[in-house]
Design an enzyme around this catalytic site. Sequence first.
Site, short mmCIF file in Angstrom:
data_model
loop_
_atom_site.label_atom_id
_atom_site.label_comp_id
_atom_site.label_asym_id
_atom_site.label_seq_id
_atom_site.Cartn_x
_atom_site.Cartn_y
_atom_site.Cartn_z
N GLN A 1 -4.19 -5.48 6.76
CA GLN A 1 -5.16 -6.43 6.19
C GLN A 1 -4.99 -7.81 6.81
O GLN A 1 -5.55 -8.79 6.30
CB GLN A 1 -4.99 -6.51 4.66
CG GLN A 1 -5.13 -5.20 3.93
CD GLN A 1 -6.57 -4.70 3.89
OE1 GLN A 1 -7.52 -5.45 4.13
NE2 GLN A 1 -6.75 -3.43 3.58
N CYS B 1 -4.80 2.68 -3.58
CA CYS B 1 -3.59 3.16 -2.89
C CYS B 1 -2.41 2.25 -3.15
O CYS B 1 -1.55 2.05 -2.29
CB CYS B 1 -3.81 3.30 -1.39
SG CYS B 1 -5.03 4.53 -0.97
N HIS C 1 0.88 -1.17 0.00
CA HIS C 1 0.00 0.00 0.00
C HIS C 1 0.92 1.22 0.00
O HIS C 1 2.03 1.16 0.53
CB HIS C 1 -0.83 -0.06 1.29
CG HIS C 1 -1.90 0.96 1.43
ND1 HIS C 1 -1.64 2.27 1.77
CD2 HIS C 1 -3.25 0.87 1.32
CE1 HIS C 1 -2.78 2.93 1.86
NE2 HIS C 1 -3.78 2.10 1.58
N ASP D 1 3.38 -4.57 7.69
CA ASP D 1 2.14 -3.83 7.58
C ASP D 1 1.01 -4.85 7.69
O ASP D 1 0.73 -5.59 6.74
CB ASP D 1 2.09 -3.08 6.24
CG ASP D 1 0.74 -2.42 6.00
OD1 ASP D 1 -0.12 -2.45 6.92
OD2 ASP D 1 0.53 -1.88 4.89
N LYS E 1 -10.31 -0.95 10.20
CA LYS E 1 -10.49 -2.11 9.32
C LYS E 1 -10.83 -3.36 10.12
O LYS E 1 -11.00 -4.44 9.56
CB LYS E 1 -9.23 -2.34 8.50
CG LYS E 1 -8.92 -1.22 7.51
CD LYS E 1 -7.78 -1.63 6.60
CE LYS E 1 -7.05 -0.47 5.95
NZ LYS E 1 -7.84 0.26 4.98
#
Lengths: 428, 124
Positions: free
Chosen positions: A220, A386, A121, A217, A243
Site C-alpha cells: 500500500q 484480510c 495484512h 510490506d 495495486k
Amino acid sequence: MFDIHKIRADFPILKRKIHGHDLVFLDSGATSQKPESVIKAMDDYYRNSNANIHRGVYELSVEATRLVDEARKKVANFIGARAEETIFTRNASESINLVMYSWGRDNIKSGDAVLVSKLEHHSNLVPWQELCREKGAELRIIDVDENGMLKMSDGEEKTFSENGLKVKLGSFDQLVDDKVKLLAVTGASNVLGTTPDLAEMIKKIKVKAKAVTVLVDASQMVPHMKVDVKSMGVDFVAFSAHKMLGPTGMGVLWGKKEILSKMRPFMFGGDMIGEVKITGATWAELPSRFEAGTPDIAGIVGLGAAVDYLEKLGMDNVRQHEKELMKYALEKMTPLKEEGLITLYGPKDVEDRGGALPFNVTGIHAHDAAQILDNYGIAVRSGQHCAAPLVTSFGVPAMVRATFYVYNTTQEIDYLIEKIREIPKVFA
Amino acid sequence: MSDYKEIIIDHYKSPRNFGELGGADISMEESNASCGDMIRIQVKTQGEKDFIITEMKWQGVGCAISTASASMISEKIVGMNKNALEKFGEAGIIEMLGGEINPGRMKCATLAYRGLLKIFESHE
C-alpha cells in the site's frame, strides 16, 4: 501536472455504468484499475512480440527478453534499486513467502523472535506465525492504539500460547531486544491507512537488536508514494503490481544483494539453474535464481508500463492528490460522525495515513452498507480486509472501506457521502 | 434495492427464535471467516439416527441478509431431517429470501443453513 480529467480519460473502465450509475471506484486498496497504456502494452506483447525469454537466438525471443529486462530496470529504478536485486513474483504474498521459506527457515531459530505489527495484512502475519511455530521462535506483535497508530512505548503487555506458538502483544519498546531477528512491518495499513514511522522504528530497533533484518510490506506504499529502498535502511521490500495500475498475477521482491546471494532458492526448475547434472545443479545468478519457470512475461511488460504511467504523474503528486482527497473526505465526513450516523477509524492526521478510509454506518453491518452503496454504482470493500485481528480489535466484526487513488475526485467523495445518508433509510 | 425486500427487513428488525434454548440437544457454531459473521445455533431433536429438528434458537452477529436468513430458516427447519434440509438446499434459501440474492452475499445467506447441516453431520 495533475490533470484529473485527463487521468480519468486514460482508464477505460471508468466509463462503465453500474446499476445505471457512473462507476465510482473506491476499492483501489484491493486492486487498482488499469490505464489504457498498461492494457495496450500487454496486448502488444501478445500480438507482436510473444516468445519465451532466455531461450532462443531468434528475433522474437530476443525481443521478449529485452522487454523483460527493460521492465525490470524500470521497476528497479522506480524504487531506487538495482535490477539484479529486483525479483519478479506473483504478488506481495509470494514475495513474503519467498523470504519466509528461503531466508526465514535458515535464519530464524528456536529462542529468536520475529516482530510484526497488528496492522499487518494476513500476508505479512500468517507466514511468520507458521515459521515461528515451526522453529519454536516467538512472534511479537506491536499493538495499535484507538486511532490506529502503533504503540511505541508503555502500555499493557500480553502473552498468548496456542498450538505451539508463543505470541507477545505489546508496545514497540517492550518487544524490542536482541532476540528479535526480523522486523516484518507494513509501510501503510490496507485497513486504517496508518503509515508507521519506519525510519524511526528502524533507527531504534538497530540499537537494541543489532542482528535484525527488516522486511517492509510496501503493497500500500509503492503505489501511493515515493519509495527509495536504499535510503529506507531495510533488507527486503515486497509489493504487488495490481495495486499500482499494473496487472494481477505480478509481484516484486526487492532484497539486498548480499542477503539474496546467500539465500537458498525458493523454487527449483527452469531458468533458475546454472549447470545441471543427473546428480544435481548449481544456481543461476540473481535475480534468475529466484524466478523458476517461465515468468508472466505479459505481466512484467504491463508492470513496466504501469511504472511509466506513475513516473509520468510523479509520485509526489500522487501522494499529494491522495492527501487532499483524504483531508477532504475526513472534513466532509465529520458532520456525519457528529450526528452519530457513522464511526470513522484510523489516524486523525492525513500525514499519518495513506488513502484508506474505513468506517461503519451506525447499527448497520458493513456488508449491508456496501451493498446499498453498490446500488448507486459505488464500489467499496466490506469485511475484515484480510486483517481480522486488527478489525476485530476495534470491537466490530467488519468495516466498510473506501480507498482513493489517482483517478478519484472530490465529487466522488461528495457522492459517497450523499449515498451514505441513504443507507439507514433502507432499514428505517 | 433488490436484496432488501420487505420480508428481509422484517426478519432483520424482529428476528424470530433469537436467544438461548434451554435443554438443547445439540449446539453448533458457524462463521464466515472473511466478514466476521458468526452464529450459534441450538436445537432440540427427535429420533435417533435419522432425527428431525423440533425447535431451533440462534444467536449471533451478522448483516441483514444473514440475520433474516437465520430467522426465516429457524421457522422452516421445524420437522426437517438431514435429507429434507439438503433437498431444501441453497435454492430453497434463495427462494425463502424472496427469489434473488447477490452472488457475493450467498455466504451471508447460507450461514445458518451451513450451521444446520453441520448439526446433522455431527451426529451421523
